[in-house]
Design a protein around this motif. Sequence first.
Motif, PDB file in Angstrom:
ATOM      1  N   UNK A   1       0.836  -1.192   0.000  1.00 13.74           N
ATOM      2  CA  UNK A   1       0.000   0.000   0.000  1.00 13.74           C
ATOM      3  C   UNK A   1       0.876   1.248   0.000  1.00 13.74           C
ATOM      4  N   UNK A   2       0.493   2.270  -0.763  1.00 14.76           N
ATOM      5  CA  UNK A   2       1.252   3.526  -0.743  1.00 14.76           C
ATOM      6  C   UNK A   2       0.946   4.341   0.513  1.00 14.76           C
ATOM      7  N   UNK A   3      -0.051   3.923   1.269  1.00 15.09           N
ATOM      8  CA  UNK A   3      -0.447   4.623   2.485  1.00 15.09           C
ATOM      9  C   UNK A   3      -0.235   3.737   3.700  1.00 15.09           C
TER      10      UNK A   3
ATOM     11  N   UNK B   1      -9.792  -1.224  -0.775  1.00 21.16           N
ATOM     12  CA  UNK B   1      -8.676  -0.525  -1.415  1.00 21.16           C
ATOM     13  C   UNK B   1      -8.148  -1.353  -2.573  1.00 21.16           C
ATOM     14  N   UNK B   2      -8.028  -0.730  -3.748  1.00 19.84           N
ATOM     15  CA  UNK B   2      -7.526  -1.392  -4.954  1.00 19.84           C
ATOM     16  C   UNK B   2      -6.233  -0.717  -5.403  1.00 19.84           C
ATOM     17  N   UNK B   3      -5.080  -1.348  -5.122  1.00 17.97           N
ATOM     18  CA  UNK B   3      -3.821  -0.733  -5.554  1.00 17.97           C
ATOM     19  C   UNK B   3      -3.674  -0.744  -7.071  1.00 17.97           C
ATOM     20  N   UNK B   4      -2.978   0.228  -7.599  1.00 16.23           N
ATOM     21  CA  UNK B   4      -2.635   0.293  -9.030  1.00 16.23           C
ATOM     22  C   UNK B   4      -1.146  -0.033  -9.104  1.00 16.23           C
ATOM     23  N   UNK B   5      -0.853  -1.207  -9.656  1.00 14.19           N
ATOM     24  CA  UNK B   5       0.527  -1.660  -9.690  1.00 14.19           C
ATOM     25  C   UNK B   5       0.858  -2.147 -11.094  1.00 14.19           C
ATOM     26  N   UNK B   6       1.723  -1.511 -11.828  1.00 12.34           N
ATOM     27  CA  UNK B   6       2.542  -0.373 -11.431  1.00 12.34           C
ATOM     28  C   UNK B   6       1.729   0.923 -11.425  1.00 12.34           C
ATOM     29  N   UNK B   7       2.189   1.905 -10.652  1.00  6.82           N
ATOM     30  CA  UNK B   7       1.480   3.194 -10.623  1.00  6.82           C
ATOM     31  C   UNK B   7       1.423   3.819 -12.014  1.00  6.82           C
ATOM     32  N   UNK B   8       0.382   4.616 -12.257  1.00  8.20           N
ATOM     33  CA  UNK B   8       0.194   5.248 -13.563  1.00  8.20           C
ATOM     34  C   UNK B   8       0.346   6.758 -13.440  1.00  8.20           C
TER      35      UNK B   8
ATOM     36  N   UNK C   1      -2.446  22.161 -12.403  1.00  7.36           N
ATOM     37  CA  UNK C   1      -2.485  20.706 -12.386  1.00  7.36           C
ATOM     38  C   UNK C   1      -1.062  20.214 -12.157  1.00  7.36           C
ATOM     39  N   UNK C   2      -0.926  19.229 -11.306  1.00 12.63           N
ATOM     40  CA  UNK C   2       0.390  18.684 -10.999  1.00 12.63           C
ATOM     41  C   UNK C   2       0.506  17.280 -11.588  1.00 12.63           C
ATOM     42  N   UNK C   3       1.712  16.924 -12.005  1.00 10.63           N
ATOM     43  CA  UNK C   3       1.961  15.554 -12.440  1.00 10.63           C
ATOM     44  C   UNK C   3       1.963  14.680 -11.199  1.00 10.63           C
ATOM     45  N   UNK C   4       1.302  13.549 -11.299  1.00 13.31           N
ATOM     46  CA  UNK C   4       1.245  12.667 -10.149  1.00 13.31           C
ATOM     47  C   UNK C   4       1.260  11.211 -10.553  1.00 13.31           C
ATOM     48  N   UNK C   5       1.391  10.355  -9.562  1.00 14.83           N
ATOM     49  CA  UNK C   5       1.347   8.914  -9.760  1.00 14.83           C
ATOM     50  C   UNK C   5       0.104   8.369  -9.084  1.00 14.83           C
ATOM     51  N   UNK C   6      -0.753   7.748  -9.872  1.00 15.95           N
ATOM     52  CA  UNK C   6      -1.942   7.097  -9.342  1.00 15.95           C
ATOM     53  C   UNK C   6      -1.500   5.794  -8.689  1.00 15.95           C
ATOM     54  N   UNK C   7      -1.778   5.675  -7.378  1.00  8.58           N
ATOM     55  CA  UNK C   7      -1.326   4.515  -6.602  1.00  8.58           C
ATOM     56  C   UNK C   7      -2.433   3.540  -6.251  1.00  8.58           C
ATOM     57  N   UNK C   8      -3.701   4.001  -6.307  1.00  9.92           N
ATOM     58  CA  UNK C   8      -4.785   3.100  -5.950  1.00  9.92           C
ATOM     59  C   UNK C   8      -6.129   3.799  -5.971  1.00  9.92           C
TER      60      UNK C   8
ATOM     61  N   UNK D   1     -17.656   6.702   1.506  1.00  4.11           N
ATOM     62  CA  UNK D   1     -18.870   6.134   2.108  1.00  4.11           C
ATOM     63  C   UNK D   1     -20.101   6.385   1.252  1.00  4.11           C
ATOM     64  N   UNK D   2     -20.085   7.441   0.428  1.00  2.98           N
ATOM     65  CA  UNK D   2     -21.244   7.703  -0.436  1.00  2.98           C
ATOM     66  C   UNK D   2     -21.102   7.048  -1.811  1.00  2.98           C
ATOM     67  N   UNK D   3     -20.057   6.250  -2.003  1.00  2.00           N
ATOM     68  CA  UNK D   3     -19.885   5.508  -3.247  1.00  2.00           C
ATOM     69  C   UNK D   3     -19.033   6.190  -4.292  1.00  2.00           C
ATOM     70  N   UNK D   4     -18.634   7.430  -4.072  1.00  2.00           N
ATOM     71  CA  UNK D   4     -17.784   8.128  -5.042  1.00  2.00           C
ATOM     72  C   UNK D   4     -16.376   7.525  -5.027  1.00  2.00           C
ATOM     73  N   UNK D   5     -15.751   7.498  -6.188  1.00  2.00           N
ATOM     74  CA  UNK D   5     -14.394   6.950  -6.290  1.00  2.00           C
ATOM     75  C   UNK D   5     -13.375   7.972  -5.828  1.00  2.00           C
ATOM     76  N   UNK D   6     -12.433   7.525  -5.004  1.00  2.00           N
ATOM     77  CA  UNK D   6     -11.314   8.350  -4.569  1.00  2.00           C
ATOM     78  C   UNK D   6     -10.029   7.715  -5.065  1.00  2.00           C
ATOM     79  N   UNK D   7      -9.171   8.536  -5.659  1.00  2.00           N
ATOM     80  CA  UNK D   7      -7.881   8.058  -6.142  1.00  2.00           C
ATOM     81  C   UNK D   7      -6.820   8.377  -5.096  1.00  2.00           C
ATOM     82  N   UNK D   8      -5.886   7.472  -4.904  1.00  2.00           N
ATOM     83  CA  UNK D   8      -4.726   7.743  -4.061  1.00  2.00           C
ATOM     84  C   UNK D   8      -3.619   8.167  -5.011  1.00  2.00           C
ATOM     85  N   UNK D   9      -3.193   9.422  -4.888  1.00  2.00           N
ATOM     86  CA  UNK D   9      -2.230   9.998  -5.822  1.00  2.00           C
ATOM     87  C   UNK D   9      -1.065  10.609  -5.055  1.00  2.00           C
ATOM     88  N   UNK D  10       0.139  10.382  -5.552  1.00  2.00           N
ATOM     89  CA  UNK D  10       1.336  11.036  -5.022  1.00  2.00           C
ATOM     90  C   UNK D  10       1.731  12.124  -6.000  1.00  2.00           C
TER      91      UNK D  10
END
Length: 132
Positions: free
Chosen positions: A12-14, A40-47, A77-84, A89-98
């Motif tokens: 996990x990135x967190x 939690x769904x990791x994105x491996x490799x990060x995008x 807008x910043x360049x980032x890496x999508x990690x997961x 709780x309301x069903x909206x998707x949250x991305x974990x980004x560095x």
Amino acid sequence: MEQSTPRARSRSPLPWWRRDPSATPTRPVWAPTEEMPRAFRPVDPPQWVWVDPRAALRKNAFETSADDPEGIQYRYEAKGLLRGWMPSVDGAALAVVTYQLLTADLAWRTTVTTFVPAHQVRFRARTGRERP
């Protein structure tokens, strides 16, 4: 031979803490763990992605103030890496980004890993020549 699943191989990135069995409603106890929540769904490799931190960091969309030359710059807008991905709780998707944040004078930078609403994330083209 036992096969490992992608979730078992990826880290996990967190950091995550799990509620300890000794916890009570008046005395919560949390212990660090290597496990991740099932949702939690990791994105491996990060995008590589573009992330817009304004929604999370801006204090008021209709208020303007003088710029502080040593303040954190977040109006881009910043360049980032999508990690997961993880649902809220309301069903909206949250991305974990560095991604990195710079000071306005470009003298300092810091890297953050945080949850970002999915509509604030835009996938980057392989060529680096994206169109909005």
